[in-house]
Design an enzyme around this catalytic site. Sequence first.
Site, PDB file in Angstrom:
ATOM      1  N   ASP A 157       0.845  -1.189   0.000  1.00 27.65           N
ATOM      2  CA  ASP A 157       0.000   0.000   0.000  1.00 27.65           C
ATOM      3  C   ASP A 157       0.884   1.243   0.000  1.00 27.65           C
ATOM      4  O   ASP A 157       1.825   1.347   0.803  1.00 27.65           O
ATOM      5  CB  ASP A 157      -0.884   0.013   1.239  1.00 27.65           C
ATOM      6  CG  ASP A 157      -2.339   0.281   0.921  1.00 27.65           C
ATOM      7  OD1 ASP A 157      -2.593   1.227   0.150  1.00 27.65           O
ATOM      8  OD2 ASP A 157      -3.209  -0.445   1.420  1.00 27.65           O
ATOM      9  N   ASP A 210      -3.324   4.677  -2.391  1.00 24.02           N
ATOM     10  CA  ASP A 210      -4.459   5.130  -1.601  1.00 24.02           C
ATOM     11  C   ASP A 210      -4.937   6.502  -2.074  1.00 24.02           C
ATOM     12  O   ASP A 210      -4.136   7.433  -2.218  1.00 24.02           O
ATOM     13  CB  ASP A 210      -4.038   5.192  -0.131  1.00 24.02           C
ATOM     14  CG  ASP A 210      -5.191   5.425   0.812  1.00 24.02           C
ATOM     15  OD1 ASP A 210      -6.101   4.579   0.841  1.00 24.02           O
ATOM     16  OD2 ASP A 210      -5.174   6.441   1.532  1.00 24.02           O
ATOM     17  N   GLU A 232      -6.733   3.814  -6.024  1.00 25.09           N
ATOM     18  CA  GLU A 232      -8.059   4.036  -5.444  1.00 25.09           C
ATOM     19  C   GLU A 232      -8.538   5.406  -5.911  1.00 25.09           C
ATOM     20  O   GLU A 232      -7.932   6.427  -5.582  1.00 25.09           O
ATOM     21  CB  GLU A 232      -7.979   3.979  -3.917  1.00 25.09           C
ATOM     22  CG  GLU A 232      -9.325   4.202  -3.245  1.00 25.09           C
ATOM     23  CD  GLU A 232      -9.206   4.316  -1.733  1.00 25.09           C
ATOM     24  OE1 GLU A 232     -10.144   3.901  -1.045  1.00 25.09           O
ATOM     25  OE2 GLU A 232      -8.175   4.829  -1.249  1.00 25.09           O
ATOM     26  N   HIS A 291     -10.806  -3.849   2.905  1.00 24.50           N
ATOM     27  CA  HIS A 291     -10.775  -3.374   4.285  1.00 24.50           C
ATOM     28  C   HIS A 291     -11.723  -2.206   4.499  1.00 24.50           C
ATOM     29  O   HIS A 291     -11.978  -1.821   5.655  1.00 24.50           O
ATOM     30  CB  HIS A 291      -9.354  -2.956   4.659  1.00 24.50           C
ATOM     31  CG  HIS A 291      -8.869  -1.781   3.862  1.00 24.50           C
ATOM     32  ND1 HIS A 291      -8.592  -1.845   2.511  1.00 24.50           N
ATOM     33  CD2 HIS A 291      -8.635  -0.490   4.220  1.00 24.50           C
ATOM     34  CE1 HIS A 291      -8.202  -0.660   2.080  1.00 24.50           C
ATOM     35  NE2 HIS A 291      -8.213   0.185   3.098  1.00 24.50           N
ATOM     36  N   ASP A 292     -12.253  -1.629   3.437  1.00 27.67           N
ATOM     37  CA  ASP A 292     -13.151  -0.478   3.535  1.00 27.67           C
ATOM     38  C   ASP A 292     -14.615  -0.835   3.290  1.00 27.67           C
ATOM     39  O   ASP A 292     -15.445   0.061   3.124  1.00 27.67           O
ATOM     40  CB  ASP A 292     -12.731   0.604   2.533  1.00 27.67           C
ATOM     41  CG  ASP A 292     -11.582   1.455   3.043  1.00 27.67           C
ATOM     42  OD1 ASP A 292     -11.444   1.586   4.273  1.00 27.67           O
ATOM     43  OD2 ASP A 292     -10.821   1.981   2.212  1.00 27.67           O
TER      44      ASP A 292
END
Length: 559
Positions: free
Chosen positions: A105, A174, A215, A290-291
């Site tokens: 990430d 991210d 993202e 994870h979101d």
Amino acid sequence: MLQQSRAGPGTRWQTACIYQIYPASFKDSNGDGFGDLPGIISKIDHLESLGVNAFWLSPCDESPNVDGGYDISNYRKIDRRYGTVADIELLIRSLDEVNIWLILDLVVNHTSDQHEWFRESRSSKTNAKRNWYIWRKGKSITIGNECENPEVRQAVYADMRFWLEKGIAGFRMDVINMLAKHPDLPNAPPRVHDYLQEMRKDVLDHYPETMTVGELLYTTRDEVKLYVEPNRRELDLAFEFDLCAWNFGPGGRFDKGRDTVQALKRTICRTWNGLRSGETAWQTFFLESHDTARSVTRFGDDKPEHSAAIAKMLAVLSTTLYGTLFVYQGQEIGMENHTADPIESFDDINTINAMRKIERSRHECSQPGETIDMSDVHEQVRLQARDHTRSPIPWKYGEPHAGFSTTVGPLWKRMNSNTDRIDMASQTSASNSVLSFWRDMIEFRRLFAKNIVFGAFDVIDDTSSEGPIFAYIQSGMSHKRPLKVDILVVLNLTAEDHVPFALPNLEGAKLARLIDTRWEGGFIADASDVNGELVHLGPYQALVFFIVKETAASLPIDP
């Protein structure tokens, strides 16, 4: 260095199945109740047996952990709760032995307030790093890196090279389109595309086969194409969130929206027909991260008797739509939401802040002494909160903390209460388990990548809107000629039973049943022609057929 992927035609990331690990919740090796890197290394055999090509590791950088590790205080150090840089190096070597590559990430549009860059920036208005952050009236409005500053970008590039030199295969980036901008400011700097092209030229091009997935929040489909069009040389892949947010209301995650089957079908059709630009711009498919909350609960009816059927139906959907497939830890065993847990147990900062904001808003609109009703919000928290996917993996029911940890104290996050029904060990050897089915479907997708990953997606018209059935055909090409075999997928998206569906009557073709999620193991050794027959589907049942356009001596029906 990394070995060649087992991927088929196209670049290795196009046909890949990429598994996401949230390290705090995957496996604890030292008994402190917190997942870590040695724990991941101890479970590499699980990744190998699942058939994944890569895994994306959520942040394990040094962090005060205010926001689940996404508030990073040092990009080159590993948080001591997870291990050390040496553990990452061992992880890379161990993955290399089984031909799985690692994606980290990259969280660079903001930092923790504990990062040395920020400490220097706020120390003085004359500090050399003062303009590394965006300040207003003496305050940083986002603790966001000022990527308009070339010094910041070069520092980020240096941190990227630090990890690329160790042999990682790429980055998940991210909120990359927002690049340090506050919500009151434009979502992205005017030159965001210039910066991504600069990153490609200065860093990524020097590491062949490196993959990037961005993202992209609050972007239209046309805007997404700008990021992933190969000729622009920015990102390889992008995460869109239409399918994850298909039943959000206008107020967001905890506002109940339209959760009809018709709305779900429209979202799938709009997403999978909307991004591709010829055969160049590339798509990703994911139902969990994870979101998000758990897909079995979000797309199902929350009845235990339907849980496995829902998980298998979603596995068919996931592995038979084109693009690069992402699977989140626990999805392969059909993990569910914590729907029975008290609302006080939901402790994710995103969930807490959202509930407080909604309660304040309702209080401002209420009469003095009026009781604030939050029951509808609590219902949505149980359905949509990201707390659900951050709970620990149950490795073996009956062991302390279901095999996740040996700690005598509490875990960092609550274990789900249904580990007697859903755990990794009981599904590993069971031929009819969700896990076994996922393994077979990942292999099926790999074998028929020309149809599924690169093929054309055509919905059968009378299933695209009304009714519980959703059916589509994946057809592929080879050397500019149609393949002899196409794939028909038929899904019952509801708990309705005995739902009739008339199979298409395909002239000059044979229709052979291949996969039935109600059969033991799912795969059927039956090549008899069912062209034009009427089938009845049970709750959340999925069927897959071969459309054989020329007579063949045998069909490859056992992957």
